[in-house]
Design an enzyme around this catalytic site. Structure first.
Site, PDB file in Angstrom:
ATOM      1  N   ASN A  95       0.829  -1.206   0.000  1.00 21.22           N
ATOM      2  CA  ASN A  95       0.000   0.000   0.000  1.00 21.22           C
ATOM      3  C   ASN A  95       0.866   1.261   0.000  1.00 21.22           C
ATOM      4  O   ASN A  95       1.903   1.303   0.660  1.00 21.22           O
ATOM      5  CB  ASN A  95      -0.911   0.012   1.223  1.00 21.22           C
ATOM      6  N   HIS A 112       5.941  -0.656  -2.786  1.00 21.93           N
ATOM      7  CA  HIS A 112       5.433   0.047  -3.975  1.00 21.93           C
ATOM      8  C   HIS A 112       5.570   1.562  -3.846  1.00 21.93           C
ATOM      9  O   HIS A 112       4.949   2.307  -4.595  1.00 21.93           O
ATOM     10  CB  HIS A 112       3.956  -0.302  -4.227  1.00 21.93           C
TER      11      HIS A 112
END
Ligand SMILES: [Zn+2]
Length: 237
Positions: A95, A112
């Site tokens: 997330n 990410h």
């Protein structure tokens, strides 16, 4: 406590109960955009203003969200283990929101990238940033203008913290995936890797993950209910 080295992998499903819908779902955070239009280097190079505006809006929405019981339970586990010097908790998260940080987890690794950091494409400086990024936003290190982008891993770009991830998966004795469908490589291989190195592997998810064969236990249901319950039991052992 049976485990000393606990590694979490968290995905969109842990943030959905906080009002941050999964990207591809209906009313998801892509705002009906194709991910290809906003989450590729080509999109950023072709139309930086459009991409920056997209993430500026997303940043605002994400920074307003609050952690839920699943985030809080993971943070409590970390604190209890650290306070009693019994072990440690590391969180690999897919997330880009900051809900783990808001829950007071300290060992959070955004594989990410994070909506709350910015990066300069020229000098590669990365800094904490909760403000909108504009075309005229200068890099604090090299002062370049037009080179600042969200520090988010676009499609086809390598994940962040790869070396550390390897290290965590090798050394974990308990690996817990929360709210992740197991569809997206390479994170979908983490459970198998941890298991191969001797970790017990568990998944907490609404639906059976695609890689369910990699888990010793799959707990179906809302993670904001099932995970706090499990952590409570873990801490009472
Ligand atoms: Zn720079």
């Amino acid at each position: 406590m049976e485990y000393q080295n606990i590694v979490f992998l968290t995905g969109a499903g842990i943030s959905a109960p906080s009002g941050l819908q999964t990207f591809r779902g209906e009313n998801g955070l892509w705002y009906n955009r194709n991910p290809e239009d906003v989450a590729t280097l080509k999109a950023f190079e072709d139309n930086p203003l459009f991409v920056l505006r997209f993430y500026n809006r997303l940043r605002k929405e994400m920074l307003q969200a609050e952690p839920n019981a699943a985030h809080l339970a993971i943070a409590e586990l970390e604190k209890k283990l650290a306070d009693s010097r019994q072990g440690c908790v590391n969180i690999l998260t897919q997330n880009i929101d900051t809900l783990h940080e808001k829950a007071n987890s300290s060992r959070v690794f955004h594989i990410h990238g994070s909506i709350a950091s910015a990066r300069c494409t020229k000098c590669n400086c990365v800094w904490h940033n909760e403000r909108s990024i504009l075309l005229m936003t200068p890099c604090p290190a090299c002062q370049s203008v037009g080179t600042v982008r969200p520090d988010i891993v676009f499609f086809k770009e390598p994940l962040q913290y790869q070396g550390l991830t390897e290290h965590f998966l090798k050394n974990a004795d308990l690996f817990i995936a929360v709210g992740t469908s197991g569809k997206i490589a390479p994170a979908s291989h983490f459970a198998a890797e941890a298991k191969a190195h001797g970790a017990k592997t568990m998944a907490f998810n609404l639906e059976e993950p695609e890689n369910k064969q990699d888990f010793d236990e799959v707990i179906l249901g809302p993670a904001e209910q099932t995970l706090p319950q499990f952590i409570k039991e873990l801490l009472s052992n």
